[in-house]
Design a protein around this motif. Sequence first.
Motif, PDB file in Angstrom:
ATOM      1  N   ARG A   4       0.838  -1.208   0.000  1.00  0.00           N
ATOM      2  CA  ARG A   4       0.000   0.000   0.000  1.00  0.00           C
ATOM      3  C   ARG A   4       0.866   1.249   0.000  1.00  0.00           C
ATOM      4  O   ARG A   4       0.611   2.220  -0.720  1.00  0.00           O
ATOM      5  N   GLN A   5       1.929   1.254   0.793  1.00  0.00           N
ATOM      6  CA  GLN A   5       2.804   2.416   0.860  1.00  0.00           C
ATOM      7  C   GLN A   5       3.488   2.660  -0.479  1.00  0.00           C
ATOM      8  O   GLN A   5       3.661   3.806  -0.897  1.00  0.00           O
ATOM      9  N   GLU A  45       0.897   4.241  -2.753  1.00  0.00           N
ATOM     10  CA  GLU A  45       0.670   5.636  -2.375  1.00  0.00           C
ATOM     11  C   GLU A  45       1.798   6.543  -2.853  1.00  0.00           C
ATOM     12  O   GLU A  45       1.549   7.648  -3.349  1.00  0.00           O
ATOM     13  N   GLN A  46       3.035   6.079  -2.732  1.00  0.00           N
ATOM     14  CA  GLN A  46       4.162   6.905  -3.178  1.00  0.00           C
ATOM     15  C   GLN A  46       4.206   7.028  -4.688  1.00  0.00           C
ATOM     16  O   GLN A  46       4.539   8.082  -5.217  1.00  0.00           O
ATOM     17  N   ALA A  48       1.666   9.571  -5.684  1.00  0.00           N
ATOM     18  CA  ALA A  48       2.030  10.935  -5.318  1.00  0.00           C
ATOM     19  C   ALA A  48       3.160  11.485  -6.187  1.00  0.00           C
ATOM     20  O   ALA A  48       3.375  12.704  -6.223  1.00  0.00           O
TER      21      ALA A  48
END
Length: 149
Positions: free
Chosen positions: A140-141, A144-145, A148
């Motif tokens: 998930r991280q 997300e990165q 972004a």
Amino acid sequence: MTDDAAPALPKSLAEIREDFLALSESERLQLLLEFSRELPDLPERYAAAPGMLEKVEECQSPVRAFAEVSDGVVHFYATAPQEAPTTRGFASILAQGLSGLTPQQVLDVPEEFPLQLGLTRAVSVLRLNGMAGMLTRAKRQVVEQLAAA
């Protein structure tokens, strides 16, 4: 989806899995304990501010973890107490196995990877769920990165 259609496990994780599966069940637990002693230290920017790492709720022990994407490469960082060697071992496996991979390679790691280590009879389901929670957060991280960026 059949195994033939699934992406191949990255070499780092495939080697770790092979190391575990080459051993008897009791020896696998010993290897997990060896991994617990090899959990890499946090980089100073995280060691000075451990709150930057996400708490892994699925773990029975206080574990924090973060997957960082930098220059197209993932780095996985985690903390786990010394008195929780099983959890530290799982965190270390992911830190050693995910770090250095591309974001897509991390996203392609099968959710059931923790079950592929042959520890289902030696370690409680709750502990295996903790490792699965670390892996899920890492993925998930990464997503997300990438979103972004």
